[in-house]
Design an enzyme around this catalytic site. Structure first.
Site, short mmCIF file in Angstrom:
data_model
loop_
_atom_site.label_atom_id
_atom_site.label_comp_id
_atom_site.label_asym_id
_atom_site.label_seq_id
_atom_site.Cartn_x
_atom_site.Cartn_y
_atom_site.Cartn_z
N TYR A 289 32.18 -5.88 9.79
CA TYR A 289 31.63 -6.32 10.67
C TYR A 289 30.17 -7.06 11.41
O TYR A 289 29.32 -6.77 9.60
CB TYR A 289 30.26 -4.71 11.03
CG TYR A 289 30.03 -4.25 12.70
CD1 TYR A 289 30.90 -4.18 13.64
CD2 TYR A 289 28.79 -4.62 13.24
CE1 TYR A 289 30.49 -3.96 15.23
CE2 TYR A 289 28.57 -4.60 14.36
CZ TYR A 289 29.29 -4.37 15.33
OH TYR A 289 28.36 -3.75 16.53
N TYR A 339 33.51 -9.95 20.71
CA TYR A 339 32.89 -8.86 20.83
C TYR A 339 33.72 -7.51 20.79
O TYR A 339 33.22 -6.98 21.85
CB TYR A 339 31.55 -8.87 21.10
CG TYR A 339 30.50 -8.48 20.68
CD1 TYR A 339 29.72 -7.81 19.33
CD2 TYR A 339 29.69 -7.31 21.70
CE1 TYR A 339 28.74 -6.39 19.25
CE2 TYR A 339 28.30 -6.83 21.39
CZ TYR A 339 28.25 -6.13 20.49
OH TYR A 339 27.61 -5.59 20.17
#
Lengths: 385, 138
Positions: A289, A339
């Site tokens: 992440y 994203y």
């Protein structure tokens, strides 16, 4: 601890284009990604009976997506309130729901107009009530401002440098240059990184992820079910979700967190590896992440790929490149692909383990790590071909 | 700049003594009335011993910089455009609690980790007084 090793699999993946302006609704994006995931698996949507998503008030309810898809009876429809911490959690929860008999196959999706619609990083005018009365009046409002505080602490403790952060940005962009879906494909150099303007020191523009419109989805089924479907199953070996003490009410309230140089990863790593029955050295490719360059460093340390404080030198060593010992974010990550709050990391891991990653394929990739989360809580999975 | 568009702290039943203290230029911190553990932010129940007895004390105002950022890009620009660059910091008070504040009165690039600071009070919009921090001799 997650105790369903290899019993469940990701049978299908689907996604929309990733753009700055989708020109359509979040519902339509969600439906497109979910339909593609069902088609990819070869499962008629009429046979799907579970759907789960996560959001920050910027998405559509899972049951609404089930309705639009024409799923006749989504007996298990769940909306999790969360963001970057949740991508793997919802996938693990899908397996748990099937194990409990609540559903037979579960779509997991994330959909958002994160650039043209609700911009998560934006500040808002408001009265600072509750926990924000202690944080927002000081001008501490945006996500980059929150994460920069953690990064600075790592610099204080360990001397982590701008160049080390930059090596993450440069590497992931290099990967994105090979990904036709990536929103940012133009290669950058360390000079480009150092020349990019400060947004909130120590973060430059290139330390901060994209804002995207788009959706992606995965379909989770029992492993034996997945073996009868179109693709080679990608098995869920293990997973973990959680964090440490004093997480507070939001990411700004995390000021009581014990040590801002280490995040959730340090707290869930043992559970993760024990549940999967493998360790860091067994991982062939990892999708970490990366809402910010720095979050990668903290997770590499926390999950045990290097010792606390060694994350900076590790990423700068070249180990994270495609030909390194631990190829990371082969799709370009949140920094360069899109994203979609980390669920796009799961899709890339599936492609790598299927051998479908085209020019980005890591040879003989058999075990992949996917992580989601940057600060006090997060989730991770170990997947295998 | 329209100062009133900045987030205004709204006191509640737990925080009223904190903000009243700020208006009197006193940094008031809550502690457990039973085990005496200080806590911030204030709340009714002690996370350590679960007592609901609370009391307040005037903190020394001395602390150190746990971490800090320098905001260069104002969000939103119409609110913070004239303030940048500004410093937001996590301050460890010597009484053992940590709080968010701004460091004022020096070049942002002169700040260092664990630097000693002390509280100072700044009048804000709407009669709000915010506790801020400036460098001090160690």
């Amino acid at each position: 601890m997650f105790t369903l090793r290899d019993k469940y699999a990701i049978a299908g993946i689907g996604e929309t284009a990733y753009t700055k302006n989708s020109g359509t609704t979040v519902l339509n994006l969600a439906v497109e990604a979910c339909q593609k995931a069902a088609d990819d698996a070869g499962v008629p949507v009429e046979e799907i009976d579970g759907i789960i998503s996560y959001n920050f008030g910027d998405s559509v309810p899972a049951i609404g997506v089930a309705t639009a898809l024409g799923i006749p009876n989504a007996g298990y429809a769940v909306d999790f309130a969360g963001g970057g911490n949740a991508a793997n959690l919802i996938t693990l929860t899908a397996a748990a729901a099937i194990e409990a008999g609540l559903a037979k196959s579960v779509l997991c999706f994330r959909a958002m107009n994160g650039r043209s619609g609700f911009r998560l990083g934006g500040g808002r005018e408001f009265q600072a009530r509750g926990i924000t009365q202690y944080t927002a009046p000081f001008g501490w409002i945006t996500y980059p401002q929150a994460m920069a505080m953690w990064c600075r602490r790592h610099m204080i403790e360990y001397g982590t440098t701008a160049e080390q952060l930059g090596s993450v940005a440069v590497t992931f962009r290099e990967n994105a240059s090979l990904n036709e879906r990536a929103m940012q494909r133009e290669r950058i150099t360390m000079d480009d990184y150092m020349a990019s303007r400060f947004i909130v020191e120590p973060f430059r523009m290139l330390d901060i992820c994209l804002e995207s419109d788009g959706a992606c989805a995965v379909l989770v089924t029992k492993a034996e079910h997945a073996r009868d479907l179109k693709h080679k199953p990608v098995y869920i070996m293990g997973g973990a979700y959680g964090g440490g003490p004093n997480q507070g009410e939001d990411l700004f309230d995390a000021i009581r967190w014990p040590d801002h140089s280490q995040n959730y990863a340090a707290y869930i790593a043992d559970d993760l590896w024990r549940s999967a029955g493998v360790g860091p050295s067994d991982v062939d490719v990892a999708e970490i992440y990366d809402c910010f360059t720095y979050s990668v460093i903290m997770q590499l340390e926390g999950f045990g790929f290097c010792k606390p404080g060694e994350g900076g030198p590790f990423v700068a060593s070249g180990a994270i490149k495609r030909d390194g010992s631990l190829p990371l974010n082969t799709h370009g990550g949140l920094l360069s692909e899109a994203y979609i709050h980390g669920l796009n990391h799961v899709l890339e891991a599936v492609r790598q383990l299927r051998g479908d990653a085209g020019p980005r394929q890591i040879a003989d990739a058999e075990i992949a790590l996917t992580t989601a989360g940057a600060m006090t809580c997060g989730s991770a999975m170990v997947l295998r071909a | 700049m329209n100062d009133f568009s900045k987030p205004v702290p709204v006191a509640d039943s737990d925080s009223a003594p904190f903000w009243e203290g700020c208006r009197a230029h006193r940094l008031m911190i809550q502690r457990c009335g039973s085990c005496k553990t200080p806590r911030f932010p204030p709340m009714r129940t002690c996370p350590k011993c679960h007592s609901t007895e609370t009391e307040w004390f005037k903190a020394s105002g001395r602390g150190t910089v746990y971490s800090w950022i320098v905001v260069q890009h104002p969000v939103p620009r119409e609110v913070y455009g004239q303030d940048v660059p500004y410093v937001v910091a996590l301050i460890d008070l010597e009484e053992g609690v940590r709080m968010v504040s701004n460091i004022i009165g020096l070049d942002p690039h002169a700040i260092s980790g664990n630097m000693p600071v002390e509280v100072t009070f700044e009048e804000g919009q709407g009669g709000v007084v915010l506790p801020k921090f400036k460098p001090r001799e160690a």
